[in-house]
Each structure stands twice: as structure tokens, then as C-alpha cells.
Write an enzyme that holds these catalytic residues in place. Structure first.
Site, PDB file in Angstrom:
ATOM      1  N   GLU A  70       0.819  -1.211   0.000  1.00 42.35           N
ATOM      2  CA  GLU A  70       0.000   0.000   0.000  1.00 42.35           C
ATOM      3  C   GLU A  70       0.852   1.261   0.000  1.00 42.35           C
ATOM      4  OE1 GLU A  70      -2.812   0.580   3.292  1.00 42.35           O
ATOM      5  OE2 GLU A  70      -3.844   1.978   1.974  1.00 42.35           O
ATOM      6  N   ASP A  90      -0.805  -5.093   2.945  1.00 39.17           N
ATOM      7  CA  ASP A  90      -1.332  -3.909   3.616  1.00 39.17           C
ATOM      8  C   ASP A  90      -0.767  -3.910   5.037  1.00 39.17           C
ATOM      9  OD1 ASP A  90      -2.689  -1.775   4.662  1.00 39.17           O
ATOM     10  OD2 ASP A  90      -4.628  -2.342   3.816  1.00 39.17           O
ATOM     11  N   ILE A  92      -0.963  -1.722   7.586  1.00 40.75           N
ATOM     12  CA  ILE A  92      -1.964  -1.372   8.605  1.00 40.75           C
ATOM     13  C   ILE A  92      -3.285  -1.165   7.882  1.00 40.75           C
ATOM     14  CG2 ILE A  92      -2.684   0.253  10.387  1.00 40.75           C
ATOM     15  CD1 ILE A  92       0.149   0.923  11.017  1.00 40.75           C
ATOM     16  N   ASP A  93      -4.155  -2.151   7.946  1.00 41.45           N
ATOM     17  CA  ASP A  93      -5.486  -1.966   7.359  1.00 41.45           C
ATOM     18  C   ASP A  93      -6.395  -1.479   8.468  1.00 41.45           C
ATOM     19  OD1 ASP A  93      -7.521  -2.081   5.352  1.00 41.45           O
ATOM     20  OD2 ASP A  93      -8.364  -3.686   6.567  1.00 41.45           O
ATOM     21  N   THR A  95      -6.280   2.196   8.983  1.00 36.24           N
ATOM     22  CA  THR A  95      -5.402   3.271   9.460  1.00 36.24           C
ATOM     23  C   THR A  95      -6.183   4.307  10.266  1.00 36.24           C
ATOM     24  OG1 THR A  95      -3.935   2.937   7.595  1.00 36.24           O
ATOM     25  CG2 THR A  95      -3.738   5.037   8.735  1.00 36.24           C
ATOM     26  N   ASP A 220      -6.270  -4.890   0.064  1.00 42.41           N
ATOM     27  CA  ASP A 220      -7.366  -5.113   1.006  1.00 42.41           C
ATOM     28  C   ASP A 220      -8.042  -6.463   0.759  1.00 42.41           C
ATOM     29  OD1 ASP A 220      -7.298  -2.539   2.282  1.00 42.41           O
ATOM     30  OD2 ASP A 220      -8.263  -1.689   0.509  1.00 42.41           O
TER      31      ASP A 220
HETATM   32  C1  IPD Z   1      -8.776   1.086   4.069  1.00 41.86           C
HETATM   33  C2  IPD Z   1      -9.725   0.610   5.135  1.00 41.86           C
HETATM   34  C3  IPD Z   1     -11.048   1.287   4.939  1.00 41.86           C
HETATM   35  C4  IPD Z   1     -11.632   1.010   3.548  1.00 41.86           C
HETATM   36  C5  IPD Z   1     -10.630   1.379   2.479  1.00 41.86           C
HETATM   37  C6  IPD Z   1      -9.306   0.683   2.718  1.00 41.86           C
HETATM   38  P1  IPD Z   1      -6.260   1.358   4.932  1.00 41.86           P
HETATM   39  O1  IPD Z   1      -7.495   0.537   4.236  1.00 41.86           O
HETATM   40  O2  IPD Z   1      -9.887  -0.798   5.102  1.00 41.86           O
HETATM   41  O3  IPD Z   1     -11.963   0.855   5.900  1.00 41.86           O
HETATM   42  O4  IPD Z   1     -12.796   1.770   3.360  1.00 41.86           O
HETATM   43  O5  IPD Z   1     -11.121   1.035   1.205  1.00 41.86           O
HETATM   44  O6  IPD Z   1      -8.392   1.025   1.692  1.00 41.86           O
HETATM   45  O7  IPD Z   1      -6.045   2.603   4.124  1.00 41.86           O
HETATM   46  O8  IPD Z   1      -6.687   1.660   6.307  1.00 41.86           O
HETATM   47  O9  IPD Z   1      -5.142   0.397   4.818  1.00 41.86           O
END
Ligand code: IPD
Length: 276
Positions: A70, A90, A92-93, A95, A220
Site C-alpha cells: 500500500e 497492507d 496497517i489496514d 489506518t 485489502d
Molecule cells: C482502508 C480501510 C477502509 C476502507 C478502504 C481501505 P487502509 O485501508 O480498510 O476501511 O474503506 O477502502 O483502503 O487505508 O486503512 O489500509
């Protein structure tokens, strides 16, 4: 290669746990937050550091492999899937959750060979639960076998979604319209927990019946897709088979519920992850 991919998966599990530990420590520190594509698309120093640790460790161990991450992508690296063994990460999913210490944060590591997803590892950093699956070998949470819910009737479904980064009036109108359709279908309810990967894990455990989102990224969905499929569920694009780069996904325990979601959704368009 079978043995080789198992070795890769074992390494992925170790690194996911180590990354999770870094996240647990970082959440106590002051966070330096900046924004990416929109004001709702957040990144912190911790995202970059964790990704750097994950990728450098893997690169040292598997120098011929490719990496899609990411934060590397945000820094301008191309996001293209080739036939080479490729790690899709990813760090930190969730964030935004991380920034607020809202405890739904995960590390996600997926692995594809010849463009086919081979395994996925997702670690819930605060709960310390580990979701793993390898193609043809089942899906597990902390070693216990996972099975999706077999519910076919959408009126008994709990649905998950995520908001995505775009917040312009037109996008929000479609977004709310979709939510309204699912609530009035009727269904049991709808939840937004702030982490795409953990939402997808809850489809695999059977805690929820369906997930849909426009605007998510390949990192994701890569690991989670293997986990859901190996738990007996369905993961598709709104317009056909799953396309990792399309920024669209529908996941469900059953084909019946997935098809219902496909029929109801009004699309929101996002630029593909593999755009030029
Ligand atoms: C995001 C989160 C968020 C979702 C986004 C993702 P990130 O990932 O999962 O809930 O709505 O589409 O990209 O940016 O926190 O790694």
C-alpha cells in the site's frame, strides 16, 4: 513448489505477528498523520515503517519475488500483477481506526503465483487473532477451521461494507442509496467497522453474511479472498469473477446472497489499481 509456498506462508505468519507487535506499540505513541488521495485517506509514519520492515524482511529471504504494498504504491511504485511470485501487503489496514485507537486494525499479507492467489494471512493486531488460508488446504483462525454461514435468505443476513475514500456529494448519494436498499430489503442489519480485511474475515467466520465495497485496493482483498474461498464462501467482482485491481468486491457465504447484492448495487467508479 508446493513445499516452497508453504515455507513462504510460514514466514508470512511470523512477519504478520511481528508487524502486529509493532502496531500495538505504535498505537501508544503520538501519531503523525497525513492524507493521500482524499482527506479521508489517511497514512501515518507507522504504516510506512511497518511496510518497510515487512518488505525488507521478505525481500532478503526471497530476492526473486515481487512486492505490491500500500505505501510503496502511494510512493509511486506501479501496482501490476505479473506471473512472478508476488506478495501483496497492507501493513496497517484500518489506518483511521489506528489513528483513533479504535481496535479494528489488521496486517494483511497475500501471495499470488501466476496471478493466482496461493495463500493469505491476516492478523488482528489488538485481538491477536490470526486468520490463515492456503489454496486447497482450508481456512483457519488461530488454528481452528473456518466455515462461512450457509444462510441463503437475505432477509436474515447481516451485511458489512466500508465507506471508501471518496466523499463527494455524488458518491455519497450512491453510497447511502445502496445502504438504504439493503436495510429495506429487509435484512437483519448493516455494520461498518473501518477495516476491509477484518470485515472480509468475518464473512469467513460466518459472523456476517455478505460484504460489498467500491474503492478498496488489491492489498485489502488479496489475502482475504483466499481465506473466504477456503472457508466455503464466494468472492466476486460486481461484474463477474474477482478482479484484484478493479476496486470492487462482493463476498458472501452463499451464491444466493452474493447474487442478491450484485442485483441491488448501484456502482461507484474508482480508478483501477493497475492504471498507467
Ligand atoms: C482502508 C480501510 C477502509 C476502507 C478502504 C481501505 P487502509 O485501508 O480498510 O476501511 O474503506 O477502502 O483502503 O487505508 O486503512 O489500509
Amino acid at each position: 513448489s508446493d513445499k516452497c509456498w508453504q515455507e513462504c506462508m510460514d514466514v508470512a505468519v511470523q512477519i504478520a505477528r511481528r508487524a502486529g507487535q509493532m502496531v500495538r506499540e505504535a498505537v501508544k505513541q503520538e501519531k503523525r498523520v497525513s492524507t493521500k488521495s482524499t482527506p479521508a485517506d489517511l497514512v501515518t509514519e507507522a504504516d510506512r515503517q511497518v511496510e518497510e520492515v515487512i518488505i525488507s524482511t521478505l525481500r532478503e529471504r526471497f530476492p526473486s519475488h515481487r512486492f505490491i504494498g500500500e505505501e510503496s504504491s502511494a510512493a509511486g511504485e506501479k501496482c501490476i500483477l505479473t506471473d512472478s511470485p508476488t506478495w501483496i501487503i497492507d501493513p496497517i489496514d484500518g489506518t483511521c481506526n489506528f489513528v483513533h485507537s479504535f481496535p479494528m486494525v489488521a496486517v494483511s499479507i497475500g501471495f499470488a503465483v501466476r496471478k493466482e492467489l496461493e495463500f493469505g494471512v491476516i492478523y488482528h493486531c489488538f485481538e491477536e487473532t490470526l486468520y490463515t488460508a492456503r489454496k486447497g488446504h482450508g481456512a483457519f483462525c488461530n488454528g481452528l477451521r473456518l466455515q462461512v454461514s450457509k444462510e441463503k435468505d437475505v432477509s436474515k443476513a447481516l451485511i458489512l461494507t466500508e465507506i471508501g475514500a471518496k466523499r463527494d456529494p455524488k458518491t455519497l448519494k450512491i453510497f447511502s442509496g445502496n445502504i438504504e436498499k439493503f436495510l429495506s430489503a429487509p435484512t437483519h442489519g448493516l455494520r461498518i467497522i473501518g477495516s476491509s480485511t477484518l470485515s472480509l474475515c468475518y464473512i469467513a467466520t460466518g459472523a456476517a453474511n455478505a460484504y460489498y465495497q467500491y474503492g478498496l485496493h488489491c492489498w485489502d482483498i488479496a489475502a482475504a479472498a483466499v481465506i473466504i474461498r477456503e472457508a466455503g464462501g464466494v468472492v466476486i467482482d460486481t461484474s463477474g469473477p474477482l478482479d484484484l485491481m478493479s476496486r470492487r468486491v462482493i463476498a458472501a457465504g452463499t451464491q444466493e446472497i452474493a447474487s442478491f447484492i450484485v442485483q441491488q448495487l448501484e456502482p461507484i467508479s474508482y480508478e483501477r489499481d493497475d492504471h498507467d
